[in-house]
Design an enzyme around this catalytic site. Structure first.
Site, PDB file in Angstrom:
ATOM      1  N   ASP A   1      59.887  17.104 105.914  1.00  0.00           N
ATOM      2  CA  ASP A   1      60.018  16.372 104.661  1.00  0.00           C
ATOM      3  C   ASP A   1      61.222  15.434 104.699  1.00  0.00           C
ATOM      4  OD1 ASP A   1      59.394  16.091 101.687  1.00  0.00           O
ATOM      5  OD2 ASP A   1      61.464  16.808 101.620  1.00  0.00           O
TER       6      ASP A   1
ATOM      7  N   GLU B   1      57.932  12.713 107.641  1.00  0.00           N
ATOM      8  CA  GLU B   1      57.959  11.837 106.472  1.00  0.00           C
ATOM      9  C   GLU B   1      59.279  11.078 106.574  1.00  0.00           C
ATOM     10  OE1 GLU B   1      57.833  11.773 101.596  1.00  0.00           O
ATOM     11  OE2 GLU B   1      58.905  13.371 102.623  1.00  0.00           O
TER      12      GLU B   1
END
Length: 562
Positions: A250, A282
């Site tokens: 993330d 990400e």
């Protein structure tokens, strides 16, 4: 090198450890058994060997404060409760599973809590497999404050959230998925900790770097060996102990240390050479350098989502403003080159340039999606695309997503026409609950629809149990039709496109007006895949081959030609 968390000893006992460089002393408390001072070693590590084994409840006392093990594998009583020495034995039924190659993946993102925990996700696996989906991706399952939340406010990333099930329940879910030919990804958060239950700063201030700012405070100080070890070993735990097939990291741009990312990936690859392990980023910075070799398989391609959202809904607020001008041209660049922003200035980033050139990368280096937890849940009212656009346009966009060479990702319920919102929900209390509620409403004040304070009162309270309950996905009224639609597309992808994705390269894409695009790729067998889409209110005639392999009214056509 010292490692985090309880370590089983050959005699059945346990070695307890804690990195607490700021503490003058640490005591190990064994529930109902003993309290004993731990021995301080080098670099602020405390350790103690004990005869107690699995099932033992323990915690550490630093000064006047009792704290859980930050690398606890099991919690009893939440993130403020006791840590538990874990059971490690598990009888795997599908130990021969070797996973999918990355280009074979079609991923379904799932929130375990809204699906009934690990057991509830497991119950859905046969239907998921029947649709043609080849992987599920669990939103973070590390322990967080309260009983409900998205998981991105976790504070004990080695322990599974008690409300979802036990470590054995998660292993059963993974094992069942493998038995059905489904890979399992896990979303992990290595850029920050949540606000409820994070005690690290009290005894290990060097875990964070106050000089490097992130939206959550000081960045994690991964340049320090104990901190880097905390996260690398966490990744290895999920991949080894739970046989997870892949990790999605993330918001790695908030880690502020690309060198750490590369080193972590290299260690993971070296430690697990005998089976496919997929690592996906990400990264808001659109950093193509992280995808230059085999360290990371791919990046979530927010650019694809953002431009498709503009074309489907006409929205241009906030970050959508970066994609509202010439959206068809931007989509063409996305299909041909991966990133849309490859070094251009971004209004949403105060004019700062974002991204690096990506046209040299294979299309399978990008994970594309129309919806995910962020893009649905970070809307004030959590609406899905079914509530925001014309169904015919959405079907055409879905066909583009599922047949283009980028790796498709779906959001739970999408495959069955769910119109259930996915709202932002938490389980905080007192002042923290007030701060989260008001912060959420303040965040949307810049949107025209919520400029009026009274309008902002319509935004659901994240801490209300009703907000969580409203987010449990339900099949749509025409769920059967959507399942057939997805199954047909995914069968076509599996049979006609996936076998030729190795070596696939773009041979160009062009805008055909304000909302239409045609794109082509040379596949591994030398044939050409062509896709054309028109999302205008009044679609024009689309180009296409003489023998299309799929059409969606007058809005989409796909063909393969020699």
């Amino acid at each position: 090198m010292m490692r985090w968390g309880p370590e089983p000893l050959p005699n059945g006992g346990t070695r307890f450890r804690l990195w607490a460089p700021d503490a003058e002393g640490v005591t190990l408390e064994l529930d109902g058994i003993d309290e004993v001072a731990m021995t301080r070693g080098e670099d602020g590590w405390y350790a103690l060997d004990r005869a107690e084994g699995p099932g033992t409840r323990y915690r550490f006392r630093v000064g006047d404060q009792a704290v859980p093990d930050p690398a606890s594998r099991v919690q009893s009583g939440g993130v403020h409760g006791w840590s538990v020495v874990p059971e490690t034995a598990f009888e795997w039924q599908h130990s021969s599973w070797r996973g999918h190659a990355f280009h074979e993946l079609v991923i379904l993102e799932c929130h375990a809590g809204t699906l009934g925990g690990f057991a509830g996700v497991m119950d859905r696996l046969p239907a998921i497999a029947a649709t043609g989906i080849t992987a599920i991706e669990l939103m973070p399952v590390g322990a967080f404050g309260g009983t409900r939340g998205w998981g991105y406010d976790g504070v004990l990333p080695y322990a599974v959230q008690e409300d979802y099930g036990s470590p054995a329940d998660l292993r059963r879910l993974v094992d069942a998925a493998h038995g059905l030919g489904i890979s399992v990804f896990l979303d992990v958060v290595y850029n920050h900790f949540g606000p409820d239950g994070n005690y690290l700063g009290a005894y290990a201030a060097d875990f964070f770097d106050a000089a490097v700012h992130t939206p959550w405070g000081g960045a994690v100080a991964v340049e320090r060996a104990p901190v880097a070890r905390f996260f690398v070993d966490n990744a290895l735990m999920w991949l080894r102990d739970y046989r997870i097939d892949g990790l999605r990291f993330d918001a790695v741009h908030a880690i502020r240390n690309p060198g750490f990312l590369d080193a972590m990936a290299a260690e993971i690859r070296a430690a697990l050479p005998d089976r496919p392990v997929h690592l996906v980023l990400e990264n808001e910075e659109n950093d193509a350098a992280r995808l230059r070799d085999d360290a990371f398989d791919a990046q979530w391609n927010d650019d694809f989502h953002n431009v498709m959202h503009v074309l489907l809904t006409g929205e241009s607020n906030a970050y959508y403003a970066d994609f509202a001008d010439r959206p068809a041209e931007r989509l063409a660049r996305c299909l041909a080159e991966g990133f849309i922003y490859q070094g251009e200035g971004s209004a949403n980033h105060d004019g700062a340039v974002r991204g690096t050139p990506s046209a040299h990368l294979a299309p399978t280096r990008f994970v594309a999606f129309l919806q995910n937890h962020d893009q649905v849940g970070n809307r004030a009212l959590g609406e899905r695309l079914l509530s925001l656009t014309d169904t015919a346009k959405l079907r055409a966009a879905t066909a583009l997503l599922l047949l283009c060479p980028q790796i498709p990702l779906l959001f739970m319920g999408e495959e069955e026409g769910s119109a259930t919102p996915f709202l932002f929900f938490t389980d905080f209390h007192d002042e923290l609950a007030d701060a989260v509620r008001e912060g959420r409403r303040k965040e949307f004040a810049k949107f025209d629809a919520f400029a009026d304070p009274q309008a902002r009162e319509r935004i659901p309270d994240p801490n209300a149990t009703s907000t969580f309950a409203a987010s449990i996905p339900q099949p749509g009224q025409d769920a059967a039709e959507w399942r057939v639609f997805y199954t047909e597309l995914l069968t076509l992808r599996r049979d006609r496109i996936v076998p030729q994705l190795g070596g696939a390269q773009s041979v160009g894409a062009q805008a055909l007006g304000e909302a239409a695009v045609v794109a082509r790729w040379r596949l591994g067998d030398g044939t050409t895949l062509g896709l054309a889409i028109d999302l205008a209110d009044e679609p024009a005639t689309l180009p296409g081959g003489a023998d299309p392999i799929f059409t969606c009214g007058d809005r989409f056509v796909a063909w393969i030609e020699a």
